[in-house]
Structure formats: structure tokens, C-alpha cells
Design a protein around this motif. Structure first.
Motif, short mmCIF file in Angstrom:
data_model
loop_
_atom_site.label_atom_id
_atom_site.label_comp_id
_atom_site.label_asym_id
_atom_site.label_seq_id
_atom_site.Cartn_x
_atom_site.Cartn_y
_atom_site.Cartn_z
N LYS A 183 0.95 -1.17 0.05
CA LYS A 183 0.07 -0.17 -0.07
C LYS A 183 0.80 1.23 0.09
CE LYS A 183 -1.96 1.42 3.78
NZ LYS A 183 -2.84 1.49 4.98
N GLU A 184 2.05 1.10 0.79
CA GLU A 184 2.79 2.40 0.86
C GLU A 184 3.96 2.43 -0.64
OE1 GLU A 184 1.67 1.33 4.73
OE2 GLU A 184 2.42 0.04 3.21
N SER A 185 4.16 1.41 -1.03
CA SER A 185 5.15 1.69 -2.44
C SER A 185 4.23 1.56 -3.78
CB SER A 185 5.94 0.12 -2.53
OG SER A 185 5.29 -0.96 -2.82
N MET A 186 3.24 1.20 -3.60
CA MET A 186 2.43 1.13 -5.01
C MET A 186 2.23 2.66 -5.48
SD MET A 186 1.08 -0.58 -7.22
CE MET A 186 0.95 0.18 -8.79
N PRO A 187 2.04 3.87 -4.63
CA PRO A 187 1.65 5.11 -5.28
C PRO A 187 2.90 5.46 -5.87
CG PRO A 187 0.68 4.88 -3.12
CD PRO A 187 1.42 3.59 -3.38
N THR A 188 4.28 4.95 -5.44
CA THR A 188 5.54 5.79 -5.91
C THR A 188 5.64 5.27 -7.45
OG1 THR A 188 7.05 3.84 -5.14
CG2 THR A 188 6.34 5.74 -3.37
N HIS A 189 5.28 4.09 -7.72
CA HIS A 189 5.50 3.53 -9.02
C HIS A 189 4.57 4.70 -9.89
CE1 HIS A 189 7.30 -0.33 -8.70
NE2 HIS A 189 6.67 -0.20 -7.54
N VAL A 190 3.32 4.96 -9.66
CA VAL A 190 2.48 5.72 -10.32
C VAL A 190 2.81 7.20 -10.70
CG1 VAL A 190 -0.22 6.29 -10.49
CG2 VAL A 190 0.48 4.22 -9.79
N ASP A 191 3.38 7.66 -9.01
CA ASP A 191 3.48 9.33 -9.04
C ASP A 191 4.79 9.59 -9.74
OD1 ASP A 191 1.45 9.53 -7.31
OD2 ASP A 191 2.66 9.59 -5.51
N ALA A 192 5.80 8.74 -9.84
CA ALA A 192 7.12 8.97 -10.75
C ALA A 192 6.75 8.88 -12.06
CB ALA A 192 7.99 7.95 -10.23
N ALA A 193 5.96 8.04 -12.60
CA ALA A 193 5.64 8.26 -14.02
C ALA A 193 4.86 9.45 -14.32
CB ALA A 193 4.79 7.22 -14.46
N ARG A 194 3.89 9.81 -13.43
CA ARG A 194 3.28 11.29 -13.78
C ARG A 194 4.02 12.34 -13.59
NH1 ARG A 194 0.11 13.12 -8.64
NH2 ARG A 194 2.34 13.78 -8.32
N ASN A 195 5.04 12.15 -12.65
CA ASN A 195 5.95 13.34 -12.47
C ASN A 195 6.68 13.59 -13.51
OD1 ASN A 195 4.41 13.71 -10.14
ND2 ASN A 195 6.15 13.09 -8.74
N ALA A 196 7.33 12.57 -14.03
CA ALA A 196 8.35 12.73 -15.42
C ALA A 196 7.46 13.38 -16.36
CB ALA A 196 8.75 11.46 -15.73
N ILE A 197 6.20 13.25 -16.67
CA ILE A 197 5.85 14.04 -17.71
C ILE A 197 5.27 15.49 -17.43
CG2 ILE A 197 3.42 14.24 -19.03
CD1 ILE A 197 3.36 11.17 -19.02
N LEU A 198 4.85 15.66 -15.80
CA LEU A 198 4.81 16.99 -15.52
C LEU A 198 6.27 17.61 -15.44
CD1 LEU A 198 2.24 16.13 -12.71
CD2 LEU A 198 1.64 17.45 -14.71
N MET A 199 7.16 17.25 -15.23
CA MET A 199 8.49 18.05 -15.20
C MET A 199 8.70 18.27 -16.75
SD MET A 199 9.62 18.50 -12.35
CE MET A 199 11.54 18.43 -12.44
N TYR A 200 8.39 17.66 -17.64
CA TYR A 200 8.59 17.65 -19.15
C TYR A 200 7.59 19.13 -19.36
CZ TYR A 200 7.94 17.68 -24.36
OH TYR A 200 7.93 17.81 -25.40
N ILE A 201 6.50 19.23 -18.91
CA ILE A 201 5.45 20.17 -19.07
C ILE A 201 5.99 21.46 -18.78
CG2 ILE A 201 3.27 20.98 -18.79
CD1 ILE A 201 2.17 18.24 -19.24
N ASN A 202 6.31 21.30 -17.36
CA ASN A 202 6.91 22.44 -16.75
C ASN A 202 8.20 23.43 -17.47
OD1 ASN A 202 6.79 24.41 -14.10
ND2 ASN A 202 8.98 23.80 -14.05
N GLU A 203 9.01 22.17 -17.90
CA GLU A 203 10.29 22.65 -18.53
C GLU A 203 9.95 23.32 -19.97
OE1 GLU A 203 14.64 21.02 -19.88
OE2 GLU A 203 13.20 19.72 -19.55
N THR A 204 9.34 22.71 -20.71
CA THR A 204 9.15 23.03 -22.33
C THR A 204 7.86 23.90 -22.38
OG1 THR A 204 7.98 21.10 -22.64
CG2 THR A 204 10.13 20.76 -22.95
N GLY A 205 6.91 23.97 -21.65
CA GLY A 205 5.80 24.51 -21.81
C GLY A 205 4.79 23.63 -22.67
N ASN A 206 5.21 22.66 -23.17
CA ASN A 206 4.53 21.84 -24.30
C ASN A 206 3.36 21.08 -23.54
OD1 ASN A 206 3.13 20.35 -26.11
ND2 ASN A 206 5.32 19.01 -26.43
N SER A 207 2.19 21.35 -23.36
CA SER A 207 1.09 20.35 -23.04
C SER A 207 -0.04 20.09 -23.98
CB SER A 207 0.35 21.04 -21.57
OG SER A 207 -0.22 22.31 -22.12
N LYS A 208 0.18 20.31 -25.14
CA LYS A 208 -0.84 20.19 -26.04
C LYS A 208 -1.03 18.73 -26.30
CE LYS A 208 -1.97 21.27 -31.12
NZ LYS A 208 -1.52 21.62 -32.12
#
Length: 500
Positions: free
Chosen positions: A114-139
Motif C-alpha cells: 500500500k505504501e510502495s504502489m503510489p510511488t510507481h504511479v507518481d514517478a511516471a506522472r511526475n516525469a511527464i509534468l516535469m517535461y511540461i513545466n520545462e518545455t511549456g508543451n502540454s498540447k
């Protein structure tokens, strides 16, 4: 005009980037907090009692009480968890077992809690969000996204669900992405990889694909089938495809091939996920290496690969790592893995923040003569030898030839070309020079006439695919080892060359 979803993703990305910067700026303190939390939460487990967690305060205490283990060493505890016993490695029961292929023990069951499962999901999501934040590309969030992965069909064992990691994670795709996500559940559940890829092609070929994700070797197979069906480059079939997300292997050997298949350059994000944890992701487009996830319930230790097999090798934490050194990564996690050898070797590219690359596998190296050539070195040699040439390589692996029919022993490269070198002698020389430049032990063995220069065995088209199919590992998360210290893979590929 961007959609509401695309517009809202930017402020959300900004918040996530701020949170990541906060822990990345305080790495030692962050890891110390993770360490203390792990020990506190697990001290009443069977493993915690067996290893006197109640007496552990510092990393030095931990090292003295908890030896490095691989899966085989941890197996007696895992088997008790599989039988349904509670609080063995971590409190309570795990939510899932990620089932992976073992080397000596058949299937491996890696717990996900229960404690480790969210980290798998959050990291994948955060990778995409960091890309959006850096590039401004969200289309791209408005288009269709495909994640080439294992089947989401799960079995059950003593009340605990089990399946491939990618199949488990498929059940956690956020609702706001569900409408965008392909392939369909029915297609995703197809077990046979070739049948599955053909079905994915049918489902996606007329869609507005903007994000494609998966292990490069299997995405390549998908791309080739798209082109075969439509006759156009992937970038023409999917005009808005601009982001490739990958993990599992180094992208560099595939890069030229992919740019040819796509017909143009696209941005990419590298991930470092494993059944044992989501360890790192690329947080900057123009920085080498992936950001180590220090705030994800994983405590990291490192052992210099060169000394790993010696008696009592030194275990250090992130505060003592150095740039460019080849380390074996050891983890302790909220899934109940303790001083666990993942089997990967890594090198740090940056210490502020901590960014690393995967340099290979501790069991995937060639040291038949003391040269200790690693995956990163053969990949770099191939990159340098094919740069600014028309040569493209589909797949390759390297093995030692210890008992040649004549002459000195050598390293044998098995290469499946897309475009063969016009001057094969020069190609071999460039590979050889790059490897000698990177690895002084190898250079000494060549100079000392212990080894002769490398030789290449050409693998016929789809030869590696045939090999993977022959061992029941076609598709999914399975990968060809870049190099081996024996001839098992090499001999099988050679045998298939002659018989099929």
C-alpha cells in the motif's frame, strides 16, 4: 486553442516541480528521513525482529545487522509472504506481487505494498509534468497516448493479486487520461506479443497519437508494422506525435533507427522503473542522466562494481558517491526489500542534484580475461562507430569467444543491421578503438596479445526476435542482454542462424 485539461496541466506541473526541487535540494536529509521511517515502520515485522531493527539508529548499525541480499537470499521470507503470512517483510500483506522471470529459481515474486504502489504511479506522472513545466508543451495531453506494456490481467495467490508490473500499473491510470489511453483493455490482454502488436496497429493507425511509450526494441516492432501497413513514416502517420517515453534499456543504440522510422526528431523522456521500485526519471531535456527518486520510500546504498564480489565490500550512501564510478545499486524499500541487490549498475552524471544513468547489469559483463567490459562501454563504442555514417543497427549482443578454432580469443559481436557498413573493416576498427579507449584493462589485453581484436557475426533479419521467441520472452518488459560472460545467448543465436 488548448483544452481545459492542457491548460490546467501547467499550474499542476509547476507545483510538482516545486515539490521535487524541495527534496532534491536537501538530498541527505531526505534520505535520512526515508531511512528512519523504514526502520520504524518495519521493526515489528518478522524480518525487523530477526535483524534487531529496534537497535538500529544509524546506517553503520544497519550495515552491521543487514547483509546485502539478492532474491535467492531473500526467498525464504518471500515464500512466507506468498503463503499468506502477515508482517513478514513489511507490515500487513502486500497489495500485489509483481511476477518477473528469475535466473535460477523460476518466477520471482516482488511484493508491492500500500505504501510502495503510489510511488510507481507518481514517478511516471511526475516525469511527464516535469517535461511540461520545462518545455511549456502540454498540447499532447489532448491527443491519444499508447503505453506498450504487459497484460493487465491479474491472477490471485492467497488473497494477493499478481501480474507483470506494467499490467499492475495499468490499473492506476488516472481517470483524466482514460479516454486518451490506447490500446483497449481487450487488446492489452492479448498474451501473444506478435498478435498483440498487430491488434495495436489496427486500433491506433487512424488515431491522433501524440505520446508513445515502451521499451525501444518493442516500440520499434510496432513502428515497423505501422510503416508496413501504411507505407509512410510514423511521423507522417501520426502528425502530432512529439513525445516518446521509454525505459528499460539505453535509447542511444536505437536512436538513429527511430529517427529514420519516425522521419523526424521527437522529444523523449527516459524512465528507470523496475518491479522493485521506480528509481529515477529524466527531469531535464538537456541534462544527461535521470533524477534519482530520493523521496519515494526507497533508501539507497552503493557498492563500487569493481569490488562488489570481494569479501565485505564497502557500502556507501549518496553523500559519498562520486561522478563516473560504476556502482551496484542496493535498495531498502516500503515494499519490504532490505539491502536488496537489484542487479543494476549505475553511474552518477551529477551530484547537484543526483542524476544517474544505468550502466549495465552486475551479471551482464564480459570479464573472461579480467577486462570487465560493461554494457555502457559496448553501447558507447557502437554509438561512436555509427555516428555520422549510414550504418543503423537493429539489435546486438556481445560474448567472449574463449576457444576459437584458430588464433587468440576475442570478443564476438552479434549484430543485426538495418543498414550494413560499406567498409566493414573500418567499422570493426572504430568499434575496437572506442572500446580500447574506454577500458584500459581491455586495451592491455589486446596489447599483451592475450586477446585479438573483436570480430562481428552478422545476424539475419529478425534473428533476435526469433531468439526471444524461442525462449518464450518475446515482447513485454523482456530485453536482450547487451553482453554476457558466457556463450549461452551467443550459441543459441548462432544455432538459430543455421537452422531457421
Amino acid at each position: 486553442m488548448p483544452s481545459v485539461k492542457a491548460a490546467l496541466s501547467k499550474p499542476f506541473a509547476k507545483i510538482i516541480a516545486w515539490r521535487i526541487k524541495k527534496w532534491a535540494s536537501n538530498p541527505i536529509e531526505t534520505q535520512e528521513n526515508v531511512f528512519q521511517n523504514l526502520i520504524t515502520e518495519a521493526k515489528n515485522t518478522v524480518f525487523g525482529k530477526d535483524h534487531n531493527f529496534s537497535e538500529i539508529i544509524t546506517h553503520e548499525h544497519f550495515k552491521s545487522k543487514v547483509p546485502i541480499r539478492d532474491y535467492e537470499d531473500l526467498k525464504p521470507y518471500v515464500e512466507r509472504v506468498v503463503k499468506g503470512e502477515e508482517s513478514i517483510l513489511w507490515k500487513g500483506k502486500p497489495l500485489y506481487f509483481a511476477k518477473t522471470s528469475g535466473t535460477t529459481s523460476g518466477a520471482k515474486y516482488i511484493p508491492i505494498t500500500k505504501e510502495s504502489m503510489p510511488t510507481h504511479v507518481d514517478a511516471a506522472r511526475n516525469a511527464i509534468l516535469m517535461y511540461i513545466n520545462e518545455t511549456g508543451n502540454s498540447k499532447f495531453v489532448d491527443g491519444k497516448m499508447i503505453f506498450l506494456q504487459g497484460s493487465p490481467t491479474l491472477e490471485e495467490k492467497n488473497g494477493i493479486k499478481l501480474g507483470r508490473l506494467s499490467g499492475i500499473v495499468a490499473h492506476y491510470v488516472p481517470k483524466y487520461l482514460q479516454k486518451n489511453r490506447l490500446p483497449s483493455l481487450k487488446t492489452n490482454c492479448i498474451e501473444d506479443w506478435e498478435t498483440k502488436v498487430n491488434a495495436i496497429v489496427e486500433e491506433t493507425i487512424d488515431e491522433d497519437m501524440t505520446v508513445i511509450s515502451g521499451i525501444p526494441s518493442w516500440v520499434q516492432m510496432y513502428f515497423e508494422k505501422l510503416i508496413e501497413k501504411r507505407g509512410n513514416k510514423v511521423g507522417e502517420i501520426f502528425k502530432n506525435f512529439n513525445l516518446f517515453i521509454f525505459g528499460g534499456v539505453n535509447y542511444e543504440p536505437y536512436k538513429a533507427k527511430f529517427e529514420n522510422l519516425i522521419g523526424r526528431k521527437v522529444d523523449s523522456i527516459e524512465l528507470y522503473p523496475a518491479s522493485e521500485g521506480f528509481f529515477a526519471f529524466q527531469d531535464k531535456q538537456n541534462e544527461k542522466g535521470m533524477l534519482l527518486q530520493l523521496d519515494s520510500g526507497i533508501f539507497y546504498e552503493f557498492v563500487e562494481a569493481e569490488h562488489f564480489f570481494s569479501d565485505n565490500p564497502e557500502r556507501i550512501t549518496i553523500k559519498d558517491v562520486k561522478l563516473g564510478v560504476n556502482y551496484v545499486m542496493i535498495i531498502s524499500t516500503t515494499a519490504g526489500l532490505w539491502a536488496y541487490n537489484v542487479g543494476d549498475t549505475v553511474q552518477f552524471m551529477s551530484l547537484k542534484p543526483y542524476r544517474l544513468i544505468v550502466s549495465g547489469r552486475i551479471k551482464h559483463f564480459i570479464s573472461a580475461f579480467g577486462e570487465h567490459v560493461i554494457g555502457k562501454e559496448v553501447e558507447q563504442a557502437l554509438k561512436e562507430a555509427t555516428e555520422n555514417t549510414s550504418i543503423t543497427v537493429n539489435e546486438f549482443t556481445v560474448a567472449p569467444q574463449i576457444n576459437p578454432e584458430e588464433g587468440l580469443p576475442y570478443h564476438e559481436w552479434f549484430i543485426e543491421y538495418e543498414n550494413e557498413p560499406e567498409n566493414k573493416a573500418k567499422f570493426i576498427e572504430d568499434l575496437e578503438q572506442s572500446l580500447q579507449k574506454q577500458n584500459s584493462y581491455y586495451l592491455d589485453l589486446i596489447k599483451g596479445k592475450v586477446l585479438q581484436p573483436l570480430k562481428i557475426t552478422r545476424v539475419k533479419k529478425d534473428g533476435f526476435k526469433t531468439y526471444m521467441k524461442s525462449i518464450g520472452k518475446l515482447g513485454g518488459q523482456n530485453k536482450i542482454p547487451r553482453l554476457s560472460n558466457d556463450r549461452k545467448v551467443a550459441d543459441k543465436i548462432y544455432e538459430l542462424q543455421l537452422t531457421k
